[in-house]
Motif scaffolding. Sequence first.
Motif, PDB file in Angstrom:
ATOM      1  N   ALA A  90       0.883  -1.271  -0.131  1.00 32.38           N
ATOM      2  CA  ALA A  90      -0.008  -0.060  -0.159  1.00 32.38           C
ATOM      3  C   ALA A  90       0.819   1.434  -0.038  1.00 32.38           C
ATOM      4  O   ALA A  90       0.763   2.409  -0.721  1.00 32.38           O
ATOM      5  N   VAL A  91       2.059   1.261   0.643  1.00 34.49           N
ATOM      6  CA  VAL A  91       2.644   2.553   0.775  1.00 34.49           C
ATOM      7  C   VAL A  91       3.732   2.693  -0.296  1.00 34.49           C
ATOM      8  O   VAL A  91       4.271   3.731  -0.474  1.00 34.49           O
ATOM      9  N   THR A  92       3.967   1.522  -1.101  1.00 36.53           N
ATOM     10  CA  THR A  92       5.044   1.632  -2.109  1.00 36.53           C
ATOM     11  C   THR A  92       4.583   1.584  -3.535  1.00 36.53           C
ATOM     12  O   THR A  92       5.003   2.052  -4.524  1.00 36.53           O
ATOM     13  N   PHE A  98       8.861  -7.590  -2.427  1.00 37.45           N
ATOM     14  CA  PHE A  98       8.797  -8.016  -1.126  1.00 37.45           C
ATOM     15  C   PHE A  98       8.516  -9.339  -1.074  1.00 37.45           C
ATOM     16  O   PHE A  98       7.877  -9.993  -2.070  1.00 37.45           O
ATOM     17  N   ALA A  99       8.802 -10.095   0.025  1.00 32.83           N
ATOM     18  CA  ALA A  99       8.567 -11.513   0.210  1.00 32.83           C
ATOM     19  C   ALA A  99       8.469 -11.896   1.428  1.00 32.83           C
ATOM     20  O   ALA A  99       8.978 -10.855   2.567  1.00 32.83           O
ATOM     21  N   LEU A 100       8.079 -13.151   1.989  1.00 30.96           N
ATOM     22  CA  LEU A 100       7.883 -13.345   3.508  1.00 30.96           C
ATOM     23  C   LEU A 100       8.865 -14.552   3.696  1.00 30.96           C
ATOM     24  O   LEU A 100       8.815 -15.261   3.097  1.00 30.96           O
ATOM     25  N   LYS A 101       9.529 -14.282   4.850  1.00 34.23           N
ATOM     26  CA  LYS A 101      10.450 -15.431   5.162  1.00 34.23           C
ATOM     27  C   LYS A 101       9.919 -16.067   6.494  1.00 34.23           C
ATOM     28  O   LYS A 101       9.706 -15.351   7.443  1.00 34.23           O
ATOM     29  N   GLY A 158      12.928   4.446  -1.847  1.00 31.30           N
ATOM     30  CA  GLY A 158      12.746   5.873  -1.929  1.00 31.30           C
ATOM     31  C   GLY A 158      11.511   6.291  -1.136  1.00 31.30           C
ATOM     32  O   GLY A 158      11.269   7.534  -1.146  1.00 31.30           O
ATOM     33  N   ALA A 159      10.619   5.328  -0.685  1.00 31.10           N
ATOM     34  CA  ALA A 159       9.324   5.668  -0.229  1.00 31.10           C
ATOM     35  C   ALA A 159       9.467   6.501   1.256  1.00 31.10           C
ATOM     36  O   ALA A 159      10.305   6.013   1.736  1.00 31.10           O
ATOM     37  N   ASP A 168      -1.479   3.576  10.320  1.00 34.40           N
ATOM     38  CA  ASP A 168      -2.754   3.605   9.554  1.00 34.40           C
ATOM     39  C   ASP A 168      -3.163   2.444   8.483  1.00 34.40           C
ATOM     40  O   ASP A 168      -3.941   1.776   8.772  1.00 34.40           O
ATOM     41  N   GLN A 169      -2.092   2.550   7.766  1.00 33.02           N
ATOM     42  CA  GLN A 169      -2.162   1.298   6.711  1.00 33.02           C
ATOM     43  C   GLN A 169      -1.977   0.115   7.410  1.00 33.02           C
ATOM     44  O   GLN A 169      -2.983  -0.933   6.754  1.00 33.02           O
ATOM     45  N   LEU A 170      -1.172  -0.317   8.250  1.00 36.53           N
ATOM     46  CA  LEU A 170      -1.003  -1.494   8.844  1.00 36.53           C
ATOM     47  C   LEU A 170      -2.247  -2.043   9.719  1.00 36.53           C
ATOM     48  O   LEU A 170      -2.914  -3.198   9.450  1.00 36.53           O
ATOM     49  N   ALA A 171      -2.881  -1.041  10.247  1.00 35.66           N
ATOM     50  CA  ALA A 171      -4.031  -1.253  11.197  1.00 35.66           C
ATOM     51  C   ALA A 171      -5.109  -1.705  10.363  1.00 35.66           C
ATOM     52  O   ALA A 171      -6.039  -2.603  10.740  1.00 35.66           O
TER      53      ALA A 171
END
Length: 244
Positions: A90-92, A98-101, A158-159, A168-171
């Motif tokens: 959402a912010v970028t 991105f990936a999940l580890k 660069g964000a 706000d985005q995460l919640a």
Amino acid sequence: MSWPAGYGRIVLDETDSTMAEAARRAGTLAGPEWVMARRQTAGRGRRGRAWANPEGNFAATLVLQPREAPGVVALRSFVAALALFDAMVAVTGRADPFALKWPNDVLLNGGKVAGILLETHAGGALAIGIGVNLVAAPGAAEVEAGAVRPVSLMAETGAAVGPEDFLDQLAQAYAVREASFVTYGFAPIREAWLSRAARLGETVTARTGTSETVGRFETVDPSGNLVLMTAKGRVGIAAADVFF
Ligand SMILES: O=C(O)CCCC[C@@H]1SC[C@@H]2NC(=O)N[C@@H]21
């Protein structure tokens, strides 16, 4: 950006650790609550490690009062990791870097940009601590040998995102994933997590304090265990650090 209904929010200028703050407040909270701090003086990471928290980075703990059995409650580490991934997108405006580890780090261009720490409290509260390197990452010398290099969102993309905007985005993202988890269970969360997983199908090393397991990363099972195909067969691992 709207704030999710039913979730509270506390924003502190400074605290020792939002995990400690959550522990102090857990018994007094009427519902789910985000506790964010602009500065932490004693931030902590998984396995007793310190978590550096320069101003401008994100540090918050979500306190919940879940009703499920402990093994199900712990699956919220995947719920939180997915929500964190969603917030990053959402912010970028981009998902591809991105990936999940496993179990719950977020990688950006292969480096660690965020980590999650789960703690449970007497009385059943669950504290989900989330740290994001929004503006600064620790130097490679400050992390364990062989660990994924730390990176910051700003340096890699660069964000420029402030901690409160990120909250706000995460919640919002967390509330959506939590509603899915409560309604449909772990299966869709697991599928979504696996579709974002780093190094799926590749050989990885899982280390605990006392053992090391090398194998092909096959999947995450319905209990959240890392499943590796080793020379001795398939092994499920409940807790470890993973090295690539
Ligand atoms: O080791 C990890 O990867 C987990 C890091 C978790 C850090 C966050 S920052 C907010 C919360 N407060 C803490 O003291 N730790 C967590």
